[in-house]
Motif scaffolding. Structure first.
Motif, PDB file in Angstrom:
ATOM      1  N   ALA A 139       0.832  -1.211   0.000  1.00 23.86           N
ATOM      2  CA  ALA A 139       0.000   0.000   0.000  1.00 23.86           C
ATOM      3  C   ALA A 139       0.864   1.258   0.000  1.00 23.86           C
ATOM      4  O   ALA A 139       0.560   2.225  -0.713  1.00 23.86           O
ATOM      5  N   GLU A 140       1.929   1.267   0.774  1.00 26.45           N
ATOM      6  CA  GLU A 140       2.833   2.424   0.808  1.00 26.45           C
ATOM      7  C   GLU A 140       3.520   2.615  -0.538  1.00 26.45           C
ATOM      8  O   GLU A 140       3.656   3.735  -1.025  1.00 26.45           O
ATOM      9  N   GLU A 141       3.953   1.519  -1.150  1.00 28.13           N
ATOM     10  CA  GLU A 141       4.613   1.615  -2.451  1.00 28.13           C
ATOM     11  C   GLU A 141       3.630   2.106  -3.513  1.00 28.13           C
ATOM     12  O   GLU A 141       3.982   2.924  -4.362  1.00 28.13           O
ATOM     13  N   LYS A 142       2.390   1.625  -3.455  1.00 26.13           N
ATOM     14  CA  LYS A 142       1.352   2.093  -4.400  1.00 26.13           C
ATOM     15  C   LYS A 142       1.137   3.591  -4.262  1.00 26.13           C
ATOM     16  O   LYS A 142       1.052   4.317  -5.252  1.00 26.13           O
ATOM     17  N   ALA A 143       1.037   4.067  -3.030  1.00 25.38           N
ATOM     18  CA  ALA A 143       0.827   5.497  -2.786  1.00 25.38           C
ATOM     19  C   ALA A 143       2.018   6.306  -3.286  1.00 25.38           C
ATOM     20  O   ALA A 143       1.842   7.370  -3.898  1.00 25.38           O
ATOM     21  N   TYR A 144       3.216   5.815  -3.050  1.00 25.04           N
ATOM     22  CA  TYR A 144       4.438   6.480  -3.525  1.00 25.04           C
ATOM     23  C   TYR A 144       4.411   6.605  -5.047  1.00 25.04           C
ATOM     24  O   TYR A 144       4.656   7.670  -5.602  1.00 25.04           O
ATOM     25  N   LEU A 145       4.098   5.519  -5.726  1.00 23.92           N
ATOM     26  CA  LEU A 145       4.066   5.519  -7.190  1.00 23.92           C
ATOM     27  C   LEU A 145       2.943   6.395  -7.729  1.00 23.92           C
ATOM     28  O   LEU A 145       3.123   7.102  -8.725  1.00 23.92           O
ATOM     29  N   ALA A 146       1.796   6.374  -7.097  1.00 25.84           N
ATOM     30  CA  ALA A 146       0.667   7.193  -7.545  1.00 25.84           C
ATOM     31  C   ALA A 146       1.000   8.680  -7.441  1.00 25.84           C
ATOM     32  O   ALA A 146       0.647   9.459  -8.331  1.00 25.84           O
ATOM     33  N   ALA A 147       1.695   9.062  -6.388  1.00 25.94           N
ATOM     34  CA  ALA A 147       2.044  10.475  -6.191  1.00 25.94           C
ATOM     35  C   ALA A 147       3.048  10.960  -7.235  1.00 25.94           C
ATOM     36  O   ALA A 147       3.136  12.147  -7.499  1.00 25.94           O
ATOM     37  N   ARG A 148       3.766  10.043  -7.828  1.00 26.41           N
ATOM     38  CA  ARG A 148       4.820  10.410  -8.786  1.00 26.41           C
ATOM     39  C   ARG A 148       4.460  10.093 -10.236  1.00 26.41           C
ATOM     40  O   ARG A 148       5.236  10.381 -11.132  1.00 26.41           O
TER      41      ARG A 148
END
Length: 171
Positions: free
Chosen positions: A43-52
């Motif tokens: 979930a954290e990695e998904k959020a990181y990628l979505a923000a970028r």
């Protein structure tokens, strides 16, 4: 030999990226982590990628072959008074070294940086990683200095070279 594709990382790639990083960390001592990978949840990695995903200050690329990640690269703009600079990183699984993947990734990172107004790129590379250093030098990177004992791996000090690319050295 099967071909590979290079595409920007998407949030849907999060779990595969974390698995790739564990595999990568388990086969090399050139990274800041080992086989444990990075301490992020999917979930954290998904959020990181979505923000970028559509940012002009960073880019993460994935190299895939047969649906599996075999390499990655990234460039990220530094903050505040360092905004003219970007930090890059490239990694490829050992089984795929020597196929031009690092060169293809470097060319795309440099193109992205130029298109988005970066005037310097920098990286850190293990001082004894001659293969990577040759790649970086081919693209115009120059060694700035050696950082002694940058890492301690199993109690042993490992030196790293700090390198940068400026417009006057770019290919």
């Amino acid at each position: 030999m099967e071909t590979y594709t290079i595409t920007p990382a998407k949030p849907a790639d999060a779990a595969a990226i974390l698995d790739y990083l564990k595999q990568l960390g388990g086969e090399t001592d050139n990274l800041s982590f080992g086989a444990e990978g990075l301490p992020f949840t999917v979930a954290e990695e998904k959020a990181y990628l979505a923000a970028r995903e559509s940012a002009r200050d960073c880019l993460m690329l994935l190299v895939k072959q047969g649906g599996q990640i075999i390499g990655d690269a990234s460039v990220e703009r530094l903050p505040r008074r360092m905004r003219h600079r970007g930090s890059i990183g490239i990694s490829v699984l050992k089984a795929h070294w020597g196929r031009g993947i690092g060169s293809a990734l470097m060319a795309q990172l440099i193109a992205f940086a130029r298109e988005n107004g970066f005037s310097q790129l920098e990286l850190e590379v293990r001082s004894d990683n001659a293969r990577a250093i040759r790649l970086y030098e081919r693209y115009g990177f120059r060694k700035l200095c050696t950082f002694p004992a940058f890492f301690k791996i199993r109690g042993e000090a490992v030196d790293y070279d700090l390198m940068n690319l400026t417009p006057e050295h770019a290919e």
